[in-house]
Each structure stands twice: as C-alpha cells, then as structure tokens.
Design an enzyme around this catalytic site. Sequence first.
Site, PDB file in Angstrom:
ATOM      1  N   GLU A 288       0.824  -1.207   0.000  1.00 25.03           N
ATOM      2  CA  GLU A 288       0.000   0.000   0.000  1.00 25.03           C
ATOM      3  C   GLU A 288       0.864   1.266   0.000  1.00 25.03           C
ATOM      4  OE1 GLU A 288      -4.041  -0.659   1.923  1.00 25.03           O
ATOM      5  OE2 GLU A 288      -3.295   1.017   3.107  1.00 25.03           O
ATOM      6  N   HIS A 309       7.529 -26.719  -0.778  1.00 24.67           N
ATOM      7  CA  HIS A 309       6.893 -27.869  -1.425  1.00 24.67           C
ATOM      8  C   HIS A 309       5.756 -27.445  -2.350  1.00 24.67           C
ATOM      9  CE1 HIS A 309       9.011 -30.918   1.046  1.00 24.67           C
ATOM     10  NE2 HIS A 309       9.202 -29.835   1.782  1.00 24.67           N
ATOM     11  N   LYS A 423     -14.052   0.576  -3.947  1.00 24.54           N
ATOM     12  CA  LYS A 423     -15.149   1.057  -3.077  1.00 24.54           C
ATOM     13  C   LYS A 423     -16.153   1.846  -3.904  1.00 24.54           C
ATOM     14  CE  LYS A 423     -12.207   1.616   0.986  1.00 24.54           C
ATOM     15  NZ  LYS A 423     -11.639   2.596   1.902  1.00 24.54           N
TER      16      LYS A 423
HETATM   17  O1  PA5 Z   1      -3.495   1.324   5.988  1.00 23.16           O
HETATM   18  C1  PA5 Z   1      -4.610   1.756   5.714  1.00 23.16           C
HETATM   19  O2  PA5 Z   1      -4.835   2.957   5.638  1.00 23.16           O
HETATM   20  C2  PA5 Z   1      -5.782   0.834   5.495  1.00 23.16           C
HETATM   21  O3  PA5 Z   1      -5.410  -0.493   5.433  1.00 23.16           O
HETATM   22  C3  PA5 Z   1      -6.780   0.972   6.625  1.00 23.16           C
HETATM   23  O4  PA5 Z   1      -6.161   0.624   7.827  1.00 23.16           O
HETATM   24  C4  PA5 Z   1      -8.000   0.106   6.378  1.00 23.16           C
HETATM   25  O5  PA5 Z   1      -8.564   0.417   5.157  1.00 23.16           O
HETATM   26  C5  PA5 Z   1      -9.013   0.304   7.478  1.00 23.16           C
HETATM   27  O6  PA5 Z   1      -9.374   1.630   7.558  1.00 23.16           O
HETATM   28  P1  PA5 Z   1     -10.135   2.190   8.821  1.00 23.16           P
HETATM   29  O7  PA5 Z   1      -9.266   1.998  10.014  1.00 23.16           O
HETATM   30  O8  PA5 Z   1     -10.370   3.633   8.507  1.00 23.16           O
HETATM   31  O9  PA5 Z   1     -11.403   1.396   8.949  1.00 23.16           O
END
Ligand code: PA5
Length: 433
Positions: A288, A309, A423
């Site tokens: 990310e 394996h 989303k």
């Molecule tokens: O690292 C990130 O920003 C995302 O993985 C969020 O942690 C994830 O989408 C969850 O978001 P939130 O804590 O706002 O529900």
Amino acid sequence: MGKLEFNYDSAMIKSHEYENLKPMVLAAHEQLHAGTGAGNDYIGWLDYATTYDREEFARIKSAAAKINEMADVLIVIGIGGSYLGAKTVIDALSHSFYNELPKERRKTARIYFAGHQISGTYLTDLLEMIEHESVCLNVISKSGTTTEPAIAFRVLKNALEKKYGKEEAVKRIFATTDAKNGALRQLATANGYETFVIPANVGGRYSVITPVGLLPIATAGIDIDAFMAGVTEGQAEYSNPNIDENICYQYALLRNVMYNKGKAIEVLVNYEPSMAFLAEWWMQLYGESEGKDGKGLFPTKMNNTTDLHSMGQMIQDGPRHVFETVVRVASVEKDIVLELEDNDLDGLNYLAGKTMSYVNENAFKGTLEAHVDGNVPNLVVTMPTKDAFHLGKLMYFFMKACGVSGYVLGVNPFDQPGVEAYKKNMFRLLGKK
Ligand code: PA5
C-alpha cells in the site's frame, strides 16, 4: 538491549550500485525527519514511541484487564491496518494453539477477528461459536466509515445487546477510532463506549504501535511495555543518518538496488509458523505504501519449509525477477530431540540426538544457498529472540525502512488513493447515496 542483524552476500550487488543510492537514502532520511516529504501529515508514527499519551497507555492496560475479567472471548473488528498488526504480534508471541488452550492455562481471553472481509458465512459461524461464551468487542476503524468492519460491528453489537441488554453491552464494547471524526466516533459518543484514539497523523498500516495494536495485544497477555521499549529503541537506533551503521536504511537501499536491477518481486520468507502473519502485515505495509504511479516491488511471502513444497520450484527455476528477505529467529524457543529407533524403517536415525530446530536451521541454510546459486538474492534480518521487545523493534525497522524506501522510489509512502477504486464501484452497485 538487543540488536537485530542484517546480512546479505555482498557479491550480489556491485559497490557502485550501493554507493550511488546512498545520497538518495540520506535525502529520504532528511525529508522524513524534517517532515518535508510527500505525505508529511502522516508521519506521526516516526516518533510516536516518545510522544504517546501515557495516561491512555495506562488505560489500555486497565481495559485489557477489564476485558479479561468480563469475557472469555474478545472479538477484534477491523480491516487492513486496523487488524493486521495486532494479529501479527498475538500470533508471534502466543502459544501456537492459544485459542484452544484451557482457560486455566491461557489465563487471558480467546481472541478472534471479524470485519476483515464481507462473508456472511464467517460471521454466522462466529455468532454460533460465541453463543454460549462471554464476549467483549474491540471495534477499530480510523475513518469510522469502512464498510467491512461497520457491517460486522452492527451485527455483533446487536448480538451483544440481545444477549446482555443495552446497558451491559456498553461496558463490553471498546472503540478505537479518530479523536473527533467519523461514524464510529459518533456512535461511541452516543452510546457511551470507552474509546481509544488513533492519532490523525498515523495511517492504518503504521498504527500497530498505537491503541489499534496495543489493546488487543495487551488483552492477549503480551507485555506492551516491552513491545513499546523495542519500538523506542528502534526509533533511536534507526534514525542514525550514517547508512553504513544503520541496517534499516541498508535494507531500504538494497530493495531499491534490487528494483533498479529488474527484480519485480520481493518475497518475505520465514521458517516459524508463529511468524507467518508478519508477512501479511508487511505485505500491506509495502504494497500500500509503494505500489503507485506504476511503480513498486510486488510484495509476497513464503512460509517455509511448507511453501518450498509448493512454490519452491518457481523460486528456484522460474523467471529471475525475484529476491527474498528472510526473517529469522536466532534463538530456539521450544524444541524436540529426535530419538534413535532400533529398526530405522523411516531412515531418520542419521538425525538421532539432533533437534527439530537444528533440522529447520539447516533447511534455511540449504535453501538460501540454493536460491542464491540460482540467482535469487537473499537479504536476512535476524531477531535474537522472539519476544515483545524484539518484535516491536522489528516492526519499527520495517515501517521506517518503508518510509525511506518509498521516498527513494519517488512515491508518497503514506497515502493509498488506489484503494478507493473498488469502493466507488461497490457503492455504485449497492446504490449507496
Ligand atoms: O493502511 C490503511 O490505511 C488501510 O489499510 C486501513 O487501515 C484500512 O482500510 C481500514 O481503515 P479504517 O481503520 O479507517 O477502517
């Protein structure tokens, strides 16, 4: 207190490849520490270990104790950065069959996770499993609006209210969210849940060192003082601008050397099942943070020797676009000595008197040699022991390296615009107004 080690075969890169990137790593260090780089409003994690709210930290410990008094089961509701870190630490430092152990042995609540997908089957089964259990919830969402945990929370909150009545349910629900904004903050205020704050300047994937990780980790009986002491030591040690002395910056530098040499995939490898989830956390952290603007190493994992394996052939003989980063634990936690047998029908007498950890260590050494010979470079990060202190330090090591590596790559390692695409389509299909 305890140093992590970082090793690699220096023959895998030329010295000018290393030297050429040093100024870029130094510039990344300066940008990060001066707060002048891209995404600088999300670098609260950098010095969090020295700035965090001690009063809230004490309240986390009390809440964990309350949960363990009240409940046999804690359900942690969250997705992405709001659950991966806590599960990593709990898996790494607990008994391999923690949830299955008898209460007297475990002493703390069983921990389950929800809200990290949208499966009706999973949630139905979870509801069935907890029907006769005493339960607490820790709902975690920074934005407070993420669909997956919001759905799971609505269902589980209603189940708790039915089971205990509204007043008692309130005592069993703990919310970790933004200090002011989002639907979860509003819900918590309206209902009177105890809350913990996800700092506005810490993104989800960097939040394991905040209440996001700390409350579930403490509830599992893990020493969060030691965990934060490891983070604190990492914060001090890995801010050294001298790259030759800073293994965190060396890791950031080398993965960029690999990328520039045409490696497209980094595999995080481990040899301990309890450490397997670290790779899930690490994959989110790097995927990310770096996968943007058409760039970035693709992060993936191998849990060895299991995956030797299944994926071993591909690594050894497939396209040469892969390098590996192995996370090793140097000391032995628990072990089994293999016994001599009279008839040796299984042919294992050559190992009599040897331990499983000895066999595992040689599997690691043999694999490393084979992969390096097959032109798959290996970087090795070694933890002296698998404990809360070193895990805190290791996680900080990877977070700091990620920030630096992202700046060297030329991306903003603290945003995630691409996550919105699915989303948008999902909400359109669902007719969300
Ligand atoms: O690292 C990130 O920003 C995302 O993985 C969020 O942690 C994830 O989408 C969850 O978001 P939130 O804590 O706002 O529900």
